[in-house]
Design a protein around this motif. Structure first.
Motif, mmCIF file in Angstrom:
data_model
loop_
_atom_site.group_PDB
_atom_site.id
_atom_site.type_symbol
_atom_site.label_atom_id
_atom_site.label_comp_id
_atom_site.label_asym_id
_atom_site.label_seq_id
_atom_site.Cartn_x
_atom_site.Cartn_y
_atom_site.Cartn_z
ATOM 1 N N LEU A 13 -17.543 37.078 -16.746
ATOM 2 C CA LEU A 13 -16.448 37.116 -15.778
ATOM 3 C C LEU A 13 -15.223 37.805 -16.363
ATOM 4 O O LEU A 13 -14.537 38.561 -15.681
ATOM 5 C CB LEU A 13 -16.082 35.706 -15.324
ATOM 6 N N SER A 16 -15.558 41.577 -16.431
ATOM 7 C CA SER A 16 -15.443 42.218 -15.125
ATOM 8 C C SER A 16 -14.117 41.905 -14.446
ATOM 9 O O SER A 16 -13.766 42.545 -13.471
ATOM 10 C CB SER A 16 -16.588 41.772 -14.205
ATOM 11 N N GLY A 17 -13.363 40.951 -14.968
ATOM 12 C CA GLY A 17 -12.206 40.469 -14.239
ATOM 13 C C GLY A 17 -10.847 40.979 -14.639
ATOM 14 O O GLY A 17 -9.921 40.917 -13.848
ATOM 15 N N THR A 59 -9.668 35.205 -5.757
ATOM 16 C CA THR A 59 -10.716 36.132 -6.150
ATOM 17 C C THR A 59 -12.053 35.405 -6.119
ATOM 18 O O THR A 59 -12.184 34.328 -6.709
ATOM 19 C CB THR A 59 -10.463 36.684 -7.569
ATOM 20 N N GLN A 61 -16.120 35.577 -6.953
ATOM 21 C CA GLN A 61 -17.176 36.235 -7.726
ATOM 22 C C GLN A 61 -18.489 35.931 -7.020
ATOM 23 O O GLN A 61 -18.681 34.822 -6.518
ATOM 24 C CB GLN A 61 -17.223 35.671 -9.147
ATOM 25 N N TYR A 69 -22.065 37.364 -12.361
ATOM 26 C CA TYR A 69 -21.058 37.329 -11.302
ATOM 27 C C TYR A 69 -20.217 38.601 -11.306
ATOM 28 O O TYR A 69 -19.863 39.119 -12.356
ATOM 29 C CB TYR A 69 -20.157 36.112 -11.474
ATOM 30 N N THR A 70 -19.898 39.079 -10.114
ATOM 31 C CA THR A 70 -19.093 40.280 -9.902
ATOM 32 C C THR A 70 -18.082 39.992 -8.799
ATOM 33 O O THR A 70 -18.433 39.387 -7.789
ATOM 34 C CB THR A 70 -19.996 41.451 -9.450
ATOM 35 N N PRO A 71 -16.830 40.432 -8.954
ATOM 36 C CA PRO A 71 -15.845 40.240 -7.882
ATOM 37 C C PRO A 71 -16.277 40.967 -6.614
ATOM 38 O O PRO A 71 -16.832 42.060 -6.670
ATOM 39 C CB PRO A 71 -14.570 40.859 -8.443
ATOM 40 N N THR A 85 -21.498 31.918 -5.030
ATOM 41 C CA THR A 85 -20.132 32.417 -5.106
ATOM 42 C C THR A 85 -19.364 31.487 -6.036
ATOM 43 O O THR A 85 -19.695 30.305 -6.165
ATOM 44 C CB THR A 85 -19.452 32.467 -3.724
#
Length: 162
Positions: A13, A16-17, A59, A61, A69-71, A85
């Motif tokens: 996370l 990617s965050g 936000t 994910q 997990y991806t936003p 999610t």
């Protein structure tokens, strides 16, 4: 083993965050789950519309089976697919902070965030807690909700010395 799984999840996370913009930083009260009901009144069986109303300012994910997990925009989430999610946030010395804020304040790049938050030097002078709410979706409704936290100082055996 569970702690290491969450540390790895948090690392994914983080990576990617840092570059993503959060609408609102989630307060500690958002991560409360009591008798299967979140502090926002969301529970298993609730619909995407109810989820969007409750969590549209945060936000989100998204993870598909066997992926990290991806936003994703809350309005673009494929709720009818078997997904999870998550809303997650770091708390540094008791205060909620965004990944971007941590990167900016420590003058680091997003890829260095996990190293910073797990370092002995940082953890002796900061209390680091990662909190999350995870929602499992099946057939367009919430099937299950889990809440938890990872206390980095304990996980990395580095006591906060305040």
């Amino acid at each position: 083993m569970k702690k290491l799984r969450f540390a790895a999840l948090a690392m994914l996370l983080l990576l990617s965050g840092c570059e993503k913009r959060q609408t609102q930083i989630a307060p500690e009260s958002l991560f409360v789950l009591e008798d299967g009901v979140t502090s926002q009144g969301i529970q298993a069986g609730d619909t995407p519309e109810e989820f969007q109303e409750a969590y549209g300012d945060y936000t989100i994910q998204v993870a598909y089976e066997n992926t990290g997990y991806t936003p994703m925009s809350i309005n673009r989430i494929p709720y009818n697919e078997p997904i999870s999610t998550m809303i997650a946030n770091f708390f540094i010395n008791g205060e909620p902070v965004s990944d971007e804020e941590i990167c900016r304040e420590n003058e680091i790049e997003p890829e260095d965030l996990y190293s910073l938050l797990s370092s002995y030097e940082y953890l002796t002078s900061h209390e680091v807690i990662y909190r999350y709410l995870e929602f499992s979706w099946e057939s367009g409704v919430i099937a299950d909700i889990n809440a938890g936290e990872l206390y980095y100082n304990e996980t990395f055996e580095t006591p906060y010395r305040g």
